[in-house]
Design a protein around this motif. Structure first.
Motif, short mmCIF file in Angstrom:
data_model
loop_
_atom_site.label_atom_id
_atom_site.label_comp_id
_atom_site.label_asym_id
_atom_site.label_seq_id
_atom_site.Cartn_x
_atom_site.Cartn_y
_atom_site.Cartn_z
N PHE A 1 0.83 -1.20 0.00
CA PHE A 1 0.00 0.00 0.00
C PHE A 1 0.87 1.26 0.00
N GLU A 2 2.01 1.19 0.70
CA GLU A 2 2.94 2.33 0.68
C GLU A 2 3.55 2.50 -0.70
N ARG A 3 3.84 1.39 -1.38
CA ARG A 3 4.38 1.47 -2.74
C ARG A 3 3.39 2.13 -3.68
N ILE A 4 2.12 1.75 -3.58
CA ILE A 4 1.10 2.33 -4.45
C ILE A 4 0.92 3.81 -4.16
N LEU A 5 0.89 4.17 -2.87
CA LEU A 5 0.77 5.58 -2.51
C LEU A 5 1.98 6.37 -3.02
N SER A 6 3.18 5.81 -2.87
CA SER A 6 4.38 6.47 -3.35
C SER A 6 4.35 6.63 -4.88
N ALA A 7 3.88 5.61 -5.58
CA ALA A 7 3.78 5.69 -7.04
C ALA A 7 2.82 6.80 -7.45
N TRP A 8 1.66 6.86 -6.79
CA TRP A 8 0.69 7.92 -7.12
C TRP A 8 1.28 9.29 -6.84
N ARG A 9 1.90 9.47 -5.68
CA ARG A 9 2.48 10.77 -5.32
C ARG A 9 3.55 11.19 -6.33
N ASP A 10 4.34 10.23 -6.77
CA ASP A 10 5.45 10.53 -7.66
C ASP A 10 5.00 10.70 -9.12
N LYS A 11 4.15 9.83 -9.58
CA LYS A 11 3.81 9.81 -11.01
C LYS A 11 2.61 10.66 -11.39
N PHE A 12 1.76 11.02 -10.42
CA PHE A 12 0.58 11.80 -10.75
C PHE A 12 0.59 13.19 -10.12
N HIS A 13 1.75 13.58 -9.62
CA HIS A 13 1.93 14.96 -9.19
C HIS A 13 1.97 15.80 -10.45
N SER A 14 1.49 17.01 -10.38
CA SER A 14 1.41 17.86 -11.58
C SER A 14 2.77 18.14 -12.21
N SER A 15 3.85 17.94 -11.46
CA SER A 15 5.19 18.18 -12.01
C SER A 15 5.79 16.92 -12.66
N ALA A 16 5.08 15.80 -12.61
CA ALA A 16 5.60 14.54 -13.17
C ALA A 16 5.43 14.49 -14.68
N SER A 17 5.92 13.42 -15.26
CA SER A 17 5.89 13.23 -16.72
C SER A 17 4.47 13.31 -17.27
N LYS A 18 4.23 14.30 -18.10
CA LYS A 18 2.91 14.45 -18.72
C LYS A 18 2.62 13.29 -19.66
N GLN A 19 3.63 12.77 -20.32
CA GLN A 19 3.44 11.65 -21.24
C GLN A 19 2.89 10.43 -20.49
N ARG A 20 3.47 10.10 -19.34
CA ARG A 20 2.98 8.97 -18.55
C ARG A 20 1.57 9.24 -18.05
N TYR B 1 -2.09 17.69 -8.06
CA TYR B 1 -2.17 16.34 -8.63
C TYR B 1 -3.11 16.35 -9.82
N VAL B 2 -2.90 15.40 -10.73
CA VAL B 2 -3.75 15.32 -11.91
C VAL B 2 -4.85 14.29 -11.76
N SER B 3 -4.80 13.50 -10.69
CA SER B 3 -5.87 12.54 -10.39
C SER B 3 -5.91 12.35 -8.88
N SER B 4 -7.03 11.81 -8.40
CA SER B 4 -7.14 11.55 -6.97
C SER B 4 -6.60 10.15 -6.66
N PHE B 5 -6.16 9.99 -5.43
CA PHE B 5 -5.65 8.68 -5.02
C PHE B 5 -6.76 7.62 -5.06
N PRO B 6 -7.99 7.89 -4.57
CA PRO B 6 -9.05 6.87 -4.66
C PRO B 6 -9.33 6.43 -6.11
N ALA B 7 -9.32 7.37 -7.04
CA ALA B 7 -9.54 7.00 -8.44
C ALA B 7 -8.41 6.12 -8.95
N PHE B 8 -7.18 6.44 -8.57
CA PHE B 8 -6.02 5.63 -8.97
C PHE B 8 -6.14 4.21 -8.42
#
Length: 166
Positions: free
Chosen positions: A79-98, A118-125
């Motif tokens: 669960f920490e890995r998933i939260l970390s992935a969301w924080r890292d990859k869906f932050h507005s400063s992350a890769s727009k392509q991804r 963020y570009v998406s919510s954690f519950p939606a992710f």
């Protein structure tokens, strides 16, 4: 004797020849810090220094098993890995392509407010992940440790947990 694995199946298992250690470092589990620490054994710094296992090592692991004195699997609470992935990859400063690749399928699950920056919510992710359980449709940053490390394929002797490392 061993299950055949494809090249794309594994990208996070390394053989460190100074210590004769094979280590699996799945994403979002302190991977970069481990790679840096092991690179320092060579007097270097940075990622992409440790040799990854070769294609043939996944088809027949006997050579790796015979030369490795220690097998280490590094992990983190899923669960920490998933939260970390969301924080890292869906932050507005992350890769727009991804983000553009995954966002349309995540948007289906948006029900509330998307947090600032963020570009998406954690519950939606999380709902997107639950609705798409195949490892092969997921980005490597949120694939399971089982997928990355094949614990039934390699004889891991030490399991480290990111949460307990000081």
């Amino acid at each position: 004797m061993f299950k055949r694995l494809t090249v794309r199946h594994k990208v996070n298992i390394f053989y460190e020849d100074i210590t004769n250690m094979t280590i699996c470092l799945p994403p979002k589990a302190g991977t970069t810090n481990f790679q840096d620490a092991l690179a320092q054994l060579r007097g270097l710094h940075g990622r992409k220094i440790l040799p990854r296992l070769k294609n043939r090592d996944y088809q027949d692991a006997s050579e790796v098993i015979s030369k490795s004195q220690l097998f280490v699997l590094n992990t983190r609470n899923p669960f920490e890995r998933i939260l970390s992935a969301w924080r890292d990859k869906f932050h507005s400063s992350a890769s727009k392509q991804r983000q553009d690749f995954f966002k349309p399928s995540i948007d289906i699950f948006e029900e509330g407010k998307i947090p600032n920056e963020y570009v998406s919510s954690f519950p939606a992710f999380v709902n997107h992940l639950a609705a798409n359980p195949s490892e092969f449709t997921r980005n490597r940053h949120w694939r399971s440790t089982n997928f990355h490390c094949s614990p039934c394929h390699f004889p891991y002797e030490v399991i480290t947990h990111l949460e307990t490392i000081d």
